[in-house]
Design a protein around this motif. Structure first.
Motif, PDB file in Angstrom:
ATOM      1  N   ARG A   7     -30.158  30.183  27.071  1.00  0.00           N
ATOM      2  CA  ARG A   7     -31.442  30.898  27.720  1.00  0.00           C
ATOM      3  C   ARG A   7     -31.522  30.303  29.195  1.00  0.00           C
ATOM      4  O   ARG A   7     -31.705  29.092  29.330  1.00  0.00           O
ATOM      5  CB  ARG A   7     -32.503  30.591  27.019  1.00  0.00           C
ATOM      6  CG  ARG A   7     -32.420  31.077  25.442  1.00  0.00           C
ATOM      7  CD  ARG A   7     -33.588  30.752  24.542  1.00  0.00           C
ATOM      8  NE  ARG A   7     -33.603  29.202  24.674  1.00  0.00           N
ATOM      9  CZ  ARG A   7     -34.849  28.517  24.612  1.00  0.00           C
ATOM     10  NH1 ARG A   7     -35.975  29.198  24.713  1.00  0.00           N
ATOM     11  NH2 ARG A   7     -34.692  27.131  24.674  1.00  0.00           N
ATOM     12  N   THR A  35     -45.106  29.363  32.920  1.00  0.00           N
ATOM     13  CA  THR A  35     -44.370  28.773  31.794  1.00  0.00           C
ATOM     14  C   THR A  35     -43.083  29.482  31.624  1.00  0.00           C
ATOM     15  O   THR A  35     -42.976  30.632  31.906  1.00  0.00           O
ATOM     16  CB  THR A  35     -45.244  28.745  30.510  1.00  0.00           C
ATOM     17  OG1 THR A  35     -45.147  29.980  30.064  1.00  0.00           O
ATOM     18  CG2 THR A  35     -46.492  28.057  30.703  1.00  0.00           C
ATOM     19  N   THR A  36     -41.896  28.713  30.828  1.00  0.00           N
ATOM     20  CA  THR A  36     -40.986  29.488  30.632  1.00  0.00           C
ATOM     21  C   THR A  36     -41.010  30.689  29.373  1.00  0.00           C
ATOM     22  O   THR A  36     -40.216  31.505  29.414  1.00  0.00           O
ATOM     23  CB  THR A  36     -39.739  28.498  30.350  1.00  0.00           C
ATOM     24  OG1 THR A  36     -40.195  27.711  29.143  1.00  0.00           O
ATOM     25  CG2 THR A  36     -39.479  27.772  31.163  1.00  0.00           C
ATOM     26  N   ASN A  37     -42.279  30.580  28.578  1.00  0.00           N
ATOM     27  CA  ASN A  37     -42.483  31.421  27.669  1.00  0.00           C
ATOM     28  C   ASN A  37     -42.969  32.624  28.037  1.00  0.00           C
ATOM     29  O   ASN A  37     -42.687  33.672  27.577  1.00  0.00           O
ATOM     30  CB  ASN A  37     -43.595  30.592  26.743  1.00  0.00           C
ATOM     31  CG  ASN A  37     -43.219  29.505  25.936  1.00  0.00           C
ATOM     32  OD1 ASN A  37     -42.075  29.497  25.638  1.00  0.00           O
ATOM     33  ND2 ASN A  37     -44.279  28.706  25.320  1.00  0.00           N
ATOM     34  N   LYS A  38     -43.493  32.700  29.303  1.00  0.00           N
ATOM     35  CA  LYS A  38     -43.569  34.035  29.876  1.00  0.00           C
ATOM     36  C   LYS A  38     -42.786  34.569  30.979  1.00  0.00           C
ATOM     37  O   LYS A  38     -42.768  35.493  31.177  1.00  0.00           O
ATOM     38  CB  LYS A  38     -45.092  33.728  30.667  1.00  0.00           C
ATOM     39  CG  LYS A  38     -46.235  33.578  30.036  1.00  0.00           C
ATOM     40  CD  LYS A  38     -47.676  33.179  30.704  1.00  0.00           C
ATOM     41  CE  LYS A  38     -48.364  33.004  29.796  1.00  0.00           C
ATOM     42  NZ  LYS A  38     -50.014  32.919  30.606  1.00  0.00           N
TER      43      LYS A  38
END
Length: 89
Positions: A7, A35-38
């Motif tokens: 990723r 954030t990396t989540n978004k």
């Protein structure tokens, strides 16, 4: 044999924010997210390197971060498009 998928995200070097691809129709169709989540996640270094070279890095300094290994990549200006090289973080 199974291919290993990683990723990758693109991070702004100055702000530490990440890029989210949005279909805005502009030359820079990305928004900064915290954030990396978004963030938009790419599954291959080849693809994210292409994105970095052609669509992103003309605006600011960015780096590619492998979320699985924490390896960081920047443009390899000696080798040209779309090569990147690993750097220590």
């Amino acid at each position: 044999m199974t291919d290993i998928h990683y990723r990758f995200v693109i991070q702004d070097v100055a702000t530490d924010k990440y890029l989210l691809h949005v279909d805005s129709g502009t030359d820079h169709p990305y928004e900064d997210v915290e954030t990396t989540n978004k963030a938009t996640i790419w599954s291959s270094l080849e693809h994210v390197s292409y994105v970095l070279w052609w669509y992103v890095d003309m605006y600011r300094d960015y780096q590619i971060v492998n979320l699985d290994t924490n390896e960081v990549f920047i443009k390899d200006k000696q080798r040209g498009i779309p090569h990147v090289m690993s750097v220590s973080k």
